[in-house]
Write an enzyme that holds these catalytic residues in place. Structure first.
Site, PDB file in Angstrom:
ATOM      1  N   ASN A  57      27.461 -82.306 -29.787  1.00 28.76           N
ATOM      2  CA  ASN A  57      27.926 -81.416 -28.708  1.00 28.76           C
ATOM      3  C   ASN A  57      29.181 -80.656 -29.148  1.00 28.76           C
ATOM      4  OD1 ASN A  57      25.834 -82.033 -27.011  1.00 28.76           O
ATOM      5  ND2 ASN A  57      26.937 -83.672 -25.949  1.00 28.76           N
TER       6      ASN A  57
ATOM      7  N   PHE B 196      30.427 -86.787 -28.508  1.00 26.91           N
ATOM      8  CA  PHE B 196      29.347 -86.709 -29.501  1.00 26.91           C
ATOM      9  C   PHE B 196      29.518 -85.470 -30.373  1.00 26.91           C
ATOM     10  CE2 PHE B 196      27.314 -89.183 -26.037  1.00 26.91           C
ATOM     11  CZ  PHE B 196      27.111 -90.352 -26.745  1.00 26.91           C
ATOM     12  N   GLN B 197      29.463 -85.681 -31.675  1.00 29.17           N
ATOM     13  CA  GLN B 197      29.734 -84.566 -32.592  1.00 29.17           C
ATOM     14  C   GLN B 197      28.712 -83.439 -32.473  1.00 29.17           C
ATOM     15  OE1 GLN B 197      30.494 -85.794 -36.604  1.00 29.17           O
ATOM     16  NE2 GLN B 197      32.433 -86.752 -36.048  1.00 29.17           N
TER      17      GLN B 197
ATOM     18  N   ILE C 263      16.451 -42.889 -18.336  1.00 30.00           N
ATOM     19  CA  ILE C 263      16.094 -42.527 -19.713  1.00 30.00           C
ATOM     20  C   ILE C 263      14.706 -43.099 -20.056  1.00 30.00           C
ATOM     21  CG2 ILE C 263      16.761 -42.720 -22.148  1.00 30.00           C
ATOM     22  CD1 ILE C 263      19.657 -43.395 -21.143  1.00 30.00           C
TER      23      ILE C 263
ATOM     24  N   SER D 237      13.173 -47.971 -27.172  1.00 27.70           N
ATOM     25  CA  SER D 237      14.106 -47.753 -28.284  1.00 27.70           C
ATOM     26  C   SER D 237      14.019 -46.309 -28.780  1.00 27.70           C
ATOM     27  CB  SER D 237      13.779 -48.702 -29.448  1.00 27.70           C
ATOM     28  OG  SER D 237      13.982 -50.038 -29.043  1.00 27.70           O
TER      29      SER D 237
ATOM     30  N   ILE E 240      14.335 -48.722 -14.653  1.00 29.14           N
ATOM     31  CA  ILE E 240      15.577 -48.009 -14.354  1.00 29.14           C
ATOM     32  C   ILE E 240      16.418 -48.846 -13.384  1.00 29.14           C
ATOM     33  CG2 ILE E 240      16.584 -45.860 -13.458  1.00 29.14           C
ATOM     34  CD1 ILE E 240      14.852 -45.605 -16.107  1.00 29.14           C
ATOM     35  N   SER E 241      17.580 -49.258 -13.857  1.00 29.62           N
ATOM     36  CA  SER E 241      18.490 -50.031 -12.996  1.00 29.62           C
ATOM     37  C   SER E 241      18.888 -49.169 -11.814  1.00 29.62           C
ATOM     38  CB  SER E 241      19.736 -50.449 -13.774  1.00 29.62           C
ATOM     39  OG  SER E 241      19.355 -51.239 -14.864  1.00 29.62           O
TER      40      SER E 241
ATOM     41  N   ARG F  68      30.419 -85.805 -17.864  1.00 31.76           N
ATOM     42  CA  ARG F  68      29.194 -86.581 -18.036  1.00 31.76           C
ATOM     43  C   ARG F  68      29.390 -87.697 -19.056  1.00 31.76           C
ATOM     44  NH1 ARG F  68      24.059 -87.588 -15.970  1.00 31.76           N
ATOM     45  NH2 ARG F  68      22.478 -87.620 -17.616  1.00 31.76           N
TER      46      ARG F  68
ATOM     47  N   GLU G 133      20.319 -51.164 -23.302  1.00 31.00           N
ATOM     48  CA  GLU G 133      21.275 -50.242 -23.944  1.00 31.00           C
ATOM     49  C   GLU G 133      21.194 -50.283 -25.460  1.00 31.00           C
ATOM     50  OE1 GLU G 133      23.655 -48.288 -22.444  1.00 31.00           O
ATOM     51  OE2 GLU G 133      22.932 -48.756 -20.462  1.00 31.00           O
TER      52      GLU G 133
HETATM   53  O1  GRA Z   1      20.453 -33.659 -36.974  1.00 31.62           O
HETATM   54  P1  GRA Z   1      20.127 -33.358 -35.552  1.00 31.62           P
HETATM   55  O2  GRA Z   1      20.841 -32.157 -35.027  1.00 31.62           O
HETATM   56  O3  GRA Z   1      18.662 -33.321 -35.345  1.00 31.62           O
HETATM   57  O4  GRA Z   1      20.691 -34.578 -34.695  1.00 31.62           O
HETATM   58  C1  GRA Z   1      20.246 -35.898 -34.896  1.00 31.62           C
HETATM   59  C2  GRA Z   1      21.424 -36.820 -34.806  1.00 31.62           C
HETATM   60  O5  GRA Z   1      22.542 -36.318 -35.491  1.00 31.62           O
HETATM   61  C3  GRA Z   1      19.442 -36.261 -33.673  1.00 31.62           C
HETATM   62  O6  GRA Z   1      20.377 -36.812 -32.738  1.00 31.62           O
HETATM   63  C4  GRA Z   1      21.669 -36.881 -33.318  1.00 31.62           C
HETATM   64  N1  GRA Z   1      22.284 -38.174 -32.951  1.00 31.62           N
HETATM   65  C5  GRA Z   1      23.502 -38.271 -32.450  1.00 31.62           C
HETATM   66  N2  GRA Z   1      24.411 -37.377 -32.101  1.00 31.62           N
HETATM   67  C6  GRA Z   1      25.569 -37.819 -31.604  1.00 31.62           C
HETATM   68  C7  GRA Z   1      21.748 -39.399 -33.113  1.00 31.62           C
HETATM   69  N3  GRA Z   1      22.618 -40.317 -32.705  1.00 31.62           N
HETATM   70  C8  GRA Z   1      23.703 -39.659 -32.291  1.00 31.62           C
HETATM   71  C9  GRA Z   1      24.945 -40.056 -31.767  1.00 31.62           C
HETATM   72  N4  GRA Z   1      25.241 -41.335 -31.571  1.00 31.62           N
HETATM   73  N5  GRA Z   1      25.840 -39.105 -31.448  1.00 31.62           N
HETATM   74  C10 GRA Z   1      18.349 -37.276 -33.934  1.00 31.62           C
HETATM   75  O7  GRA Z   1      18.944 -38.384 -34.539  1.00 31.62           O
HETATM   76  P2  GRA Z   1      18.102 -39.624 -35.069  1.00 31.62           P
HETATM   77  O8  GRA Z   1      19.052 -40.586 -35.666  1.00 31.62           O
HETATM   78  O9  GRA Z   1      16.949 -39.126 -35.911  1.00 31.62           O
HETATM   79  O10 GRA Z   1      17.516 -40.199 -33.692  1.00 31.62           O
HETATM   80  P3  GRA Z   1      16.373 -41.241 -33.428  1.00 31.62           P
HETATM   81  O11 GRA Z   1      15.941 -41.913 -34.686  1.00 31.62           O
HETATM   82  O12 GRA Z   1      15.330 -40.609 -32.595  1.00 31.62           O
HETATM   83  O13 GRA Z   1      17.113 -42.323 -32.457  1.00 31.62           O
HETATM   84  C11 GRA Z   1      18.198 -43.035 -32.816  1.00 31.62           C
HETATM   85  C12 GRA Z   1      18.370 -44.326 -31.984  1.00 31.62           C
HETATM   86  C13 GRA Z   1      17.262 -45.325 -32.294  1.00 31.62           C
HETATM   87  C14 GRA Z   1      19.709 -44.912 -32.403  1.00 31.62           C
HETATM   88  C15 GRA Z   1      18.371 -43.965 -30.500  1.00 31.62           C
HETATM   89  O14 GRA Z   1      17.144 -43.473 -30.055  1.00 31.62           O
HETATM   90  C16 GRA Z   1      18.774 -45.106 -29.618  1.00 31.62           C
HETATM   91  O15 GRA Z   1      19.951 -45.317 -29.408  1.00 31.62           O
HETATM   92  N6  GRA Z   1      17.816 -45.894 -29.091  1.00 31.62           N
HETATM   93  C17 GRA Z   1      18.106 -46.953 -28.144  1.00 31.62           C
HETATM   94  C18 GRA Z   1      17.814 -46.510 -26.758  1.00 31.62           C
HETATM   95  C19 GRA Z   1      18.636 -47.164 -25.717  1.00 31.62           C
HETATM   96  O16 GRA Z   1      19.741 -47.640 -25.935  1.00 31.62           O
HETATM   97  N7  GRA Z   1      18.135 -47.140 -24.515  1.00 31.62           N
HETATM   98  C20 GRA Z   1      18.851 -47.623 -23.399  1.00 31.62           C
HETATM   99  C21 GRA Z   1      18.150 -47.296 -22.160  1.00 31.62           C
HETATM  100  S1  GRA Z   1      19.109 -47.403 -20.701  1.00 31.62           S
HETATM  101  C22 GRA Z   1      19.360 -49.038 -20.409  1.00 31.62           C
HETATM  102  O17 GRA Z   1      19.094 -49.889 -21.200  1.00 31.62           O
HETATM  103  C23 GRA Z   1      19.941 -49.363 -19.090  1.00 31.62           C
HETATM  104  C24 GRA Z   1      20.617 -50.690 -19.061  1.00 31.62           C
HETATM  105  C25 GRA Z   1      21.519 -50.773 -17.918  1.00 31.62           C
HETATM  106  C26 GRA Z   1      22.518 -51.947 -18.016  1.00 31.62           C
HETATM  107  O18 GRA Z   1      22.103 -53.088 -18.122  1.00 31.62           O
HETATM  108  O19 GRA Z   1      23.722 -51.674 -17.915  1.00 31.62           O
END
Ligand code: GRA
Length: 383
Positions: A279, A276-277, A124, A131, A156-157, A266, A361
């Site tokens: 801790n 010790f409070q 992603i 974000s 990307i993991s 320890r 995430e």
């Molecule tokens: O009205 P519409 O038809 O345009 O739809 C909107 C909305 O209803 C559109 O998307 C829809 N939507 C959803 N639909 C179903 C939004 N959220 C949802 C949902 N949960 N379910 C646009 O919506 P919006 O609210 O205007 O979107 P936005 O402001 O562009 O983004 C929202 C948000 C910030 C929450 C989102 O982009 C987000 O979650 N960002 C965080 C990204 C993230 O989590 N990245 C992770 C990357 S992968 C990773 O970290 C790997 C880690 C691996 C590991 O450690 O396990």
């Protein structure tokens, strides 16, 4: 309200705990230092069914549910957080194909992810799209019976080791998030360059870049329709967030256990340092934060098992668990002092690994955004 786990879930947790302690823990420190990718352990976890609890038997899973996944993940992360990432890389694509894939796609892609024969991933994030998922620039252009991808994914993991997983790209950038499309990719095709990236923690979870230069994906591997990608991605993140939340619980618990045990061993100024409070204050807060987060994460998993909306509850659980893990790792470091700071002992690893949970995430700030905007009536989290 029933706070008891079923006998089946208790048995699953026991199995995961035993595996984690016997197979992962003994080499965790070395694997972390040497940045070993433990493909052998990834496969063993597959054999034990750790990736299939939310997948029906027809595709190689057990159907035990989300709470089972949370229990397994916490046990694994407690001994080595980086191995928890491996679980998420399998279940993320498997669940998403289950939810949005055709019957043919389900049969083709899910069993390999569940068994661990396929090393999964989901691509992603990009340099200017962390974000802000909709800010991604990777494009997929239709060319006969395939799409050609061009762009670059970072952080990307599993990027250096994956052989199949999800990728999100724009098929029509002009339509903004409504022009994003989701694909299942076989990374064995030409037109893909991989590059490893180094990070503070989660060292056994290989991380890197995927660069696409006319990288081909068959049209048959598209999930849903063109333009469904953003919603598929938001759905997927809600599932994989729960795994991160469970991982954070494991780190919180590990840090607390190290601190309690050290307080009882320890002695300074003629008494055990647990006397010790100052801790005691940290031990009490570690336990309170961890226990509260656990109930929130279990609730989110329980809702998922009831097929009830749970985006809001998952965000609350993930936020609280990430903060609990960081509080606990920080406090354990203070209690253990130089022994915590030393790379001879695991607390410094918990400290490094805990940080990831405030970032991955959806950062803690993204979770807070989701929670607050729901409360204020700006954007419903459960839709
Ligand atoms: O009205 P519409 O038809 O345009 O739809 C909107 C909305 O209803 C559109 O998307 C829809 N939507 C959803 N639909 C179903 C939004 N959220 C949802 C949902 N949960 N379910 C646009 O919506 P919006 O609210 O205007 O979107 P936005 O402001 O562009 O983004 C929202 C948000 C910030 C929450 C989102 O982009 C987000 O979650 N960002 C965080 C990204 C993230 O989590 N990245 C992770 C990357 S992968 C990773 O970290 C790997 C880690 C691996 C590991 O450690 O396990």
């Amino acid at each position: 309200m029933d706070f008891e786990l079923s006998d089946e879930l208790i048995a699953v947790r026991e199995l995961a705990r035993e595996f984690a302690e016997k197979e992962i823990a003994p080499t965790a420190a070395r694997d972390d230092k040497e940045q070993n990718f433990r493909g052998d352990l990834v496969r063993k976890m597959g054999e034990l069914g750790f990736y299939g609890t939310m997948i029906p038997e027809a595709y190689g899973g057990s159907g035990l549910g989300f709470l089972a996944m949370v229990l397994i993940t916490e046990e694994v992360a407690r001994v080595h957080s980086a191995m928890r990432v491996a679980i998420n890389m399998q279940i993320g694509p498997a669940l998403t194909v289950l939810q949005f894939g055709s019957e043919e796609q389900r049969k083709k892609f899910i069993p390999g992810l569940v068994s661990g024969d396929t090393i999964g991933c989901f691509a992603i994030t990009e340099a200017d799209a962390g974000s802000d998922v909709a800010g991604m620039r990777t494009v997929a252009k239709k060319d006969g019976d395939r799409y050609l991808l061009n762009g670059n994914k970072i952080f990307i993991s599993n990027a250096p080791v994956t052989n199949g997983g999800l990728v999100y790209a724009y098929t029509d950038r002009a339509q903004k998030h409504r022009g994003m499309t989701a694909f299942y990719a076989d990374w064995g095709q030409p037109g893909l360059a991989r590059k490893s990236m180094e990070t503070l923690g989660a060292h056994c979870s290989p991380l890197g870049e995927l660069t696409f230069d006319n990288f081909p994906i068959p049209v048959a591997n598209r999930l849903g329709n063109e333009g469904d990608g953003f919603k598929i991605c938001m759905w997927q993140l809600n599932q994989t967030r729960l795994n991160c939340a469970a991982g954070a619980l494991g780190v919180a618990r590990a840090a607390k256990e190290a601190a309690v045990s050290y307080c009882n061993q320890r002695a300074q100024f003629g008494q055990k340092i647990g006397e010790f409070q100052m801790n005691q204050d940290m031990i009490a807060q570690m336990i309170a934060h961890e226990e509260a987060a656990r109930l929130l994460v279990y609730r989110a998993a329980w809702l998922a098992d009831q097929q009830k909306p749970n985006n809001l509850e998952t965000s609350i659980g993930k936020y609280c668990a990430a903060e609990a893990a960081n509080y606990a790792a920080d406090a354990a470091m203070k209690i253990l002092g130089a022994y915590g700071y030393s790379t001879e002992f695991p607390v410094e690893r918990y400290y490094r690994d805990a940080k990831s949970y405030q970032i991955v995430e959806g950062s803690s700030n993204v979770q807070k955004m989701i929670i607050a905007q729901d409360a204020l009536g700006y954007r419903k989290a459960n839709r």
